[in-house]
Design a protein around this motif. Sequence first.
Motif, PDB file in Angstrom:
ATOM      1  N   MET A 240       0.850  -1.198   0.000  1.00  0.00           N
ATOM      2  CA  MET A 240       0.000   0.000   0.000  1.00  0.00           C
ATOM      3  C   MET A 240       0.886   1.249   0.000  1.00  0.00           C
ATOM      4  SD  MET A 240      -2.804   1.050   2.890  1.00  0.00           S
ATOM      5  CE  MET A 240      -3.258   2.763   3.116  1.00  0.00           C
ATOM      6  N   THR A 241       0.598   2.173  -0.915  1.00  0.00           N
ATOM      7  CA  THR A 241       1.385   3.402  -0.987  1.00  0.00           C
ATOM      8  C   THR A 241       0.880   4.378   0.063  1.00  0.00           C
ATOM      9  OG1 THR A 241       1.466   3.030  -3.354  1.00  0.00           O
ATOM     10  CG2 THR A 241       2.273   5.152  -2.578  1.00  0.00           C
ATOM     11  N   PRO A 242       1.788   4.969   0.848  1.00  0.00           N
ATOM     12  CA  PRO A 242       1.319   5.925   1.856  1.00  0.00           C
ATOM     13  C   PRO A 242       0.712   7.166   1.196  1.00  0.00           C
ATOM     14  CG  PRO A 242       3.738   5.878   1.741  1.00  0.00           C
ATOM     15  CD  PRO A 242       3.240   4.780   0.869  1.00  0.00           C
ATOM     16  N   SER A 243      -0.247   7.778   1.872  1.00  0.00           N
ATOM     17  CA  SER A 243      -0.831   9.020   1.355  1.00  0.00           C
ATOM     18  C   SER A 243      -0.303  10.191   2.187  1.00  0.00           C
ATOM     19  CB  SER A 243      -2.359   8.961   1.434  1.00  0.00           C
ATOM     20  OG  SER A 243      -2.748   8.879   2.791  1.00  0.00           O
ATOM     21  N   ILE A 244      -0.144  11.323   1.532  1.00  0.00           N
ATOM     22  CA  ILE A 244       0.415  12.509   2.192  1.00  0.00           C
ATOM     23  C   ILE A 244      -0.494  13.700   1.914  1.00  0.00           C
ATOM     24  CG2 ILE A 244       2.448  13.999   2.421  1.00  0.00           C
ATOM     25  CD1 ILE A 244       4.132  11.740   1.203  1.00  0.00           C
ATOM     26  N   ARG A 245      -0.878  14.376   3.004  1.00  0.00           N
ATOM     27  CA  ARG A 245      -1.701  15.578   2.840  1.00  0.00           C
ATOM     28  C   ARG A 245      -1.101  16.687   3.691  1.00  0.00           C
ATOM     29  NH1 ARG A 245      -4.440  16.467   7.304  1.00  0.00           N
ATOM     30  NH2 ARG A 245      -4.756  14.756   8.758  1.00  0.00           N
ATOM     31  N   PRO A 246      -1.443  17.947   3.395  1.00  0.00           N
ATOM     32  CA  PRO A 246      -0.879  19.041   4.196  1.00  0.00           C
ATOM     33  C   PRO A 246      -1.218  18.882   5.667  1.00  0.00           C
ATOM     34  CG  PRO A 246      -1.997  19.906   2.256  1.00  0.00           C
ATOM     35  CD  PRO A 246      -2.329  18.438   2.322  1.00  0.00           C
ATOM     36  N   ALA A 247      -0.240  19.103   6.544  1.00  0.00           N
ATOM     37  CA  ALA A 247      -0.472  18.966   7.986  1.00  0.00           C
ATOM     38  C   ALA A 247      -1.443  20.024   8.478  1.00  0.00           C
ATOM     39  CB  ALA A 247       0.848  19.070   8.737  1.00  0.00           C
ATOM     40  N   ASN A 248      -1.438  21.167   7.828  1.00  0.00           N
ATOM     41  CA  ASN A 248      -2.345  22.245   8.196  1.00  0.00           C
ATOM     42  C   ASN A 248      -3.167  22.624   6.964  1.00  0.00           C
ATOM     43  OD1 ASN A 248      -3.656  24.544   8.981  1.00  0.00           O
ATOM     44  ND2 ASN A 248      -1.830  25.629   9.700  1.00  0.00           N
ATOM     45  N   PRO A 249      -4.359  22.007   6.809  1.00  0.00           N
ATOM     46  CA  PRO A 249      -5.134  22.203   5.578  1.00  0.00           C
ATOM     47  C   PRO A 249      -5.511  23.659   5.325  1.00  0.00           C
ATOM     48  CG  PRO A 249      -6.018  20.402   6.900  1.00  0.00           C
ATOM     49  CD  PRO A 249      -5.015  21.114   7.750  1.00  0.00           C
ATOM     50  N   SER A 250      -5.608  24.450   6.385  1.00  0.00           N
ATOM     51  CA  SER A 250      -5.991  25.851   6.184  1.00  0.00           C
ATOM     52  C   SER A 250      -4.816  26.676   5.671  1.00  0.00           C
ATOM     53  CB  SER A 250      -6.523  26.448   7.493  1.00  0.00           C
ATOM     54  OG  SER A 250      -5.474  26.543   8.428  1.00  0.00           O
ATOM     55  N   ARG A 251      -3.612  26.115   5.783  1.00  0.00           N
ATOM     56  CA  ARG A 251      -2.431  26.840   5.295  1.00  0.00           C
ATOM     57  C   ARG A 251      -1.470  25.854   4.638  1.00  0.00           C
ATOM     58  NH1 ARG A 251       1.388  30.194   9.357  1.00  0.00           N
ATOM     59  NH2 ARG A 251       2.922  28.677   8.737  1.00  0.00           N
ATOM     60  N   PRO A 252      -1.833  25.358   3.445  1.00  0.00           N
ATOM     61  CA  PRO A 252      -0.979  24.360   2.803  1.00  0.00           C
ATOM     62  C   PRO A 252       0.427  24.916   2.652  1.00  0.00           C
ATOM     63  CG  PRO A 252      -2.981  24.722   1.527  1.00  0.00           C
ATOM     64  CD  PRO A 252      -2.943  25.794   2.572  1.00  0.00           C
ATOM     65  N   GLY A 253       1.393  24.130   2.971  1.00  0.00           N
ATOM     66  CA  GLY A 253       2.748  24.653   2.945  1.00  0.00           C
ATOM     67  C   GLY A 253       3.764  23.556   2.840  1.00  0.00           C
ATOM     68  N   PHE A 254       4.747  23.614   3.701  1.00  0.00           N
ATOM     69  CA  PHE A 254       5.907  22.733   3.540  1.00  0.00           C
ATOM     70  C   PHE A 254       5.904  21.567   4.517  1.00  0.00           C
ATOM     71  CE2 PHE A 254       8.701  24.125   7.093  1.00  0.00           C
ATOM     72  CZ  PHE A 254       7.908  25.153   7.577  1.00  0.00           C
ATOM     73  N   VAL A 255       4.783  21.378   5.230  1.00  0.00           N
ATOM     74  CA  VAL A 255       4.694  20.274   6.185  1.00  0.00           C
ATOM     75  C   VAL A 255       3.561  19.331   5.773  1.00  0.00           C
ATOM     76  CG1 VAL A 255       4.438  19.624   8.605  1.00  0.00           C
ATOM     77  CG2 VAL A 255       5.532  21.799   8.006  1.00  0.00           C
TER      78      VAL A 255
END
Length: 295
Positions: A1-16
């Motif tokens: 299974m491939t891991p999924s990655i989403r912004p850690a802070n959805p209200s401020r998509p950035g570098f985390v």
Amino acid sequence: MTPSIRPANPSRPGFVGEVAGIDLRQPIGAAEAAAIIDGMDRYAVLVFRNQDIDDQQQIAFTRHFGPLELATGDIVQGEARRLTMEVNDISNLDSDSSVLARDDRRRLFSLGNMLWHSDSSFKATPAKYSLLSARVLPSKGGNTEFADMRAAWDALDAETQALVRDLVCEHSQLFSRGVLGFTDFTEAERAKWAPVPQRLVRRHPGSGRLSLFLSAHAGAIRGWPVPEARALLRDLTEHATQRDFVHAHVWQPHDLVMWDNRATMHRARRYAAEQPRDLHRTTVADVAPTLEQAA
Ligand SMILES: [Fe+2]
């Protein structure tokens, strides 16, 4: 299974980014490693929650991303080391796991981690990735903050970009510790941490973007008077760590946070000296000194 990655802070998509769908206690395959590298290039910090791993599992996971750096950045000490040399001891603990006294030299040295830095920039070949696993946490405080150095470069005005583009800095732990007034180094430590040159502006290979390579370890710029160099480095650090470029990671037990030292700086925040805090860091070495890498 491939891991999924989403912004850690959805209200401020950035570098985390926050990674789901992976269990770091189990060996991972090439496809999973590739997905993580891709995520590291797209973000620069990845957070893995609920990873109750031991040192051997952490080392095995880290090896997918390159050769491990050994923990040679410690002060020269006679005491037994608590952890294997593949693991940096980011704790306030003695080898018997008791909390270090407030005035213990090892603790005072480690307080340098509270200054914005990039790991191992004091080594000729600095660190590529760091992976930090939370084993024991204080009841409050002790966040780790990250700053986005590609965004910091992008936000500089053209005149400043031209000024700093080709500068070469000198980095040493003697500089970063000296900022906090820790200056009683032994001769062996002074020799071990002779300054090394690092480009101030690097091209991040995975994203093609330019990045400011700043660190508290930087204490000089080649060809510049020292006070002028330090004033500029301080100014750039202030610019790069404006709150808009900063993400604060609030640790939960068994978090693993992985960051790219070529594209970020980080710092630890204060916590109560008498409470244990135990984090284990594995580190992937970069491929070459920065002066030998593409500008
Ligand atoms: Fe660090």
